[in-house]
Design an enzyme around this catalytic site. Structure first.
Site, PDB file in Angstrom:
ATOM      1  N   ALA A  10       1.120  -1.677   0.179  1.00  0.00           N
ATOM      2  CA  ALA A  10       0.234   0.134   0.005  1.00  0.00           C
ATOM      3  C   ALA A  10       0.424   1.102   0.812  1.00  0.00           C
ATOM      4  O   ALA A  10       0.752   2.457  -0.696  1.00  0.00           O
ATOM      5  CB  ALA A  10      -1.012   0.088   0.886  1.00  0.00           C
ATOM      6  N   HIS A  11       2.376   0.970   0.626  1.00  0.00           N
ATOM      7  CA  HIS A  11       2.800   2.528   0.521  1.00  0.00           C
ATOM      8  C   HIS A  11       3.328   2.533  -0.551  1.00  0.00           C
ATOM      9  O   HIS A  11       3.158   3.775  -1.138  1.00  0.00           O
ATOM     10  CB  HIS A  11       3.767   2.285   1.929  1.00  0.00           C
ATOM     11  N   LYS A  12       3.989   1.514  -1.228  1.00  0.00           N
ATOM     12  CA  LYS A  12       4.274   1.646  -2.772  1.00  0.00           C
ATOM     13  C   LYS A  12       3.592   2.591  -3.958  1.00  0.00           C
ATOM     14  O   LYS A  12       3.554   3.712  -4.581  1.00  0.00           O
ATOM     15  CB  LYS A  12       4.673   0.346  -2.992  1.00  0.00           C
ATOM     16  N   ASP A  68      12.107  -4.092  -9.748  1.00  0.00           N
ATOM     17  CA  ASP A  68      12.671  -5.841  -8.437  1.00  0.00           C
ATOM     18  C   ASP A  68      14.210  -4.287  -8.574  1.00  0.00           C
ATOM     19  O   ASP A  68      14.536  -3.769  -9.165  1.00  0.00           O
ATOM     20  CB  ASP A  68      13.146  -6.896  -9.249  1.00  0.00           C
ATOM     21  N   PHE A 147      14.571  -1.540   6.721  1.00  0.00           N
ATOM     22  CA  PHE A 147      14.524  -2.970   5.913  1.00  0.00           C
ATOM     23  C   PHE A 147      15.320  -3.057   5.100  1.00  0.00           C
ATOM     24  O   PHE A 147      16.953  -2.414   4.952  1.00  0.00           O
ATOM     25  CB  PHE A 147      12.716  -3.019   5.699  1.00  0.00           C
ATOM     26  N   GLY A 148      15.203  -5.124   5.571  1.00  0.00           N
ATOM     27  CA  GLY A 148      16.620  -6.034   4.581  1.00  0.00           C
ATOM     28  C   GLY A 148      17.617  -5.248   4.934  1.00  0.00           C
ATOM     29  O   GLY A 148      18.026  -4.935   5.936  1.00  0.00           O
ATOM     30  N   TYR A 149      19.041  -4.629   3.972  1.00  0.00           N
ATOM     31  CA  TYR A 149      20.082  -4.726   3.882  1.00  0.00           C
ATOM     32  C   TYR A 149      20.330  -3.440   5.201  1.00  0.00           C
ATOM     33  O   TYR A 149      22.089  -2.568   4.818  1.00  0.00           O
ATOM     34  CB  TYR A 149      20.603  -4.017   3.616  1.00  0.00           C
ATOM     35  N   ASP A 150      19.078  -2.359   4.936  1.00  0.00           N
ATOM     36  CA  ASP A 150      19.818  -0.333   5.605  1.00  0.00           C
ATOM     37  C   ASP A 150      20.661  -0.154   6.295  1.00  0.00           C
ATOM     38  O   ASP A 150      21.547   0.315   7.182  1.00  0.00           O
ATOM     39  CB  ASP A 150      18.572  -0.119   6.285  1.00  0.00           C
ATOM     40  N   LYS A 170      15.647   8.970   3.348  1.00  0.00           N
ATOM     41  CA  LYS A 170      16.423   7.996   3.154  1.00  0.00           C
ATOM     42  C   LYS A 170      15.177   7.693   1.385  1.00  0.00           C
ATOM     43  O   LYS A 170      16.486   7.821  -0.244  1.00  0.00           O
ATOM     44  CB  LYS A 170      15.098   6.847   3.669  1.00  0.00           C
TER      45      LYS A 170
HETATM   46  P1  IMP Z   1      12.521  -5.383  -3.660  1.00  0.00           P
HETATM   47  O1  IMP Z   1      12.841  -5.828  -5.112  1.00  0.00           O
HETATM   48  O2  IMP Z   1      12.096  -4.310  -3.438  1.00  0.00           O
HETATM   49  O3  IMP Z   1      11.656  -6.528  -2.946  1.00  0.00           O
HETATM   50  O4  IMP Z   1      13.206  -6.419  -2.590  1.00  0.00           O
HETATM   51  C1  IMP Z   1      14.732  -7.425  -2.595  1.00  0.00           C
HETATM   52  C2  IMP Z   1      15.269  -7.698  -1.451  1.00  0.00           C
HETATM   53  O5  IMP Z   1      16.455  -6.415  -1.574  1.00  0.00           O
HETATM   54  C3  IMP Z   1      14.673  -6.783  -0.281  1.00  0.00           C
HETATM   55  O6  IMP Z   1      14.074  -7.549   0.318  1.00  0.00           O
HETATM   56  C4  IMP Z   1      15.647  -6.518   0.712  1.00  0.00           C
HETATM   57  O7  IMP Z   1      16.175  -7.233   0.822  1.00  0.00           O
HETATM   58  C5  IMP Z   1      16.702  -5.760  -0.500  1.00  0.00           C
HETATM   59  N1  IMP Z   1      16.273  -4.301  -0.929  1.00  0.00           N
HETATM   60  C6  IMP Z   1      15.600  -3.219  -1.866  1.00  0.00           C
HETATM   61  N2  IMP Z   1      15.837  -2.249  -1.126  1.00  0.00           N
HETATM   62  C7  IMP Z   1      16.139  -2.237  -0.503  1.00  0.00           C
HETATM   63  C8  IMP Z   1      16.705  -0.947   0.418  1.00  0.00           C
HETATM   64  O8  IMP Z   1      15.435   0.470   0.421  1.00  0.00           O
HETATM   65  N3  IMP Z   1      17.319  -1.434   1.983  1.00  0.00           N
HETATM   66  C9  IMP Z   1      17.857  -2.135   2.894  1.00  0.00           C
HETATM   67  N4  IMP Z   1      16.969  -3.820   1.395  1.00  0.00           N
HETATM   68  C10 IMP Z   1      17.006  -3.110   0.110  1.00  0.00           C
END
Ligand code: IMP
Length: 189
Positions: A10-12, A68, A147-150, A170
């Protein structure tokens, strides 16, 4: 004109809708009753994004776009790349970050970049838009936001990780907002 965004985030959706104004009505996958697990089996971000739009074009005959993203680390030959979400074999980001830090142990080249590719399929034409943010992988997780690698990524020109930035900070510099900005500029032109 209706444009389907291959997401249910929803945010995207809101972010893009706000940026394109009312010339385009942005629909989610749920809005077109698509509840499929759309395959993402490509070797590049381009392949994966295109695979998602192709799927929607073939099955629903809609104008659409898909994104992606992932992290590319120079010393690891571009890994984790398209495997960013499940690099360790698990979707647990703690384990994925651990694996990255382990592989970079004693490595002095910490250069990395986040990349987003958007595939747009509009009026039978294929377009791509790319966003990149260059930076470095640090040794110890810092910050709790994002989130993720932030927590281990410091963008060049800054002295804090993505996880120490507010969403607003960000979004001003992120790979995703650069790619979305290019998409929106194209749609509005
Ligand atoms: P997606 O294609 O946007 O779902 O990203 C795939 C994966 O890349 C995510 O699950 C994260 O592990 C990593 N990733 C993508 N964008 C970010 C970000 O802005 N910060 C940190 N990790 C990210």
């Amino acid at each position: 004109m209706e444009l389907v965004f291959a997401t249910n985030n929803a945010h995207k959706l809101e972010e893009v809708q706000q940026m394109v104004g009312n010339r385009f009505s942005i629909k989610s996958l749920a809005d077109i009753s698509c509840f499929d697990d759309i395959p993402e089996t490509g070797n590049t971000f381009e392949d994966n994004a295109k695979q998602k739009t192709n799927y929607l074009v073939e099955k629903y005959h809609v104008n659409c776009f898909a994104d992606d993203s992932g992290l590319e680390i120079e010393a690891l030959g571009g890994e984790p790349g398209v495997y960013s979400a499940r690099y360790s074999g698990s979707r647990d980001m703690e384990q994925n970050i651990d694996l990255v830090l382990e592989k970079l142990n004693a490595e002095t080249n910490r250069n990395a970049r986040f990349k987003t590719v958007i595939s747009l399929f509009l009026n039978n034409q294929q377009y791509f838009f790319q966003g990149i943010v260059e930076g470095k992988i640090i040794e110890v997780r810092t910050g709790t936001k994002g989130f993720g690698y932030d927590p281990v990524f410091i963008p060049n020109g800054f002295d804090k990780t993505f996880a120490e930035m507010t969403l607003e900070e960000k979004n001003k510099i992120s790979h995703r907002s650069i790619a979305v900005g290019k998409l929106v500029e194209f749609l509005n032109s």
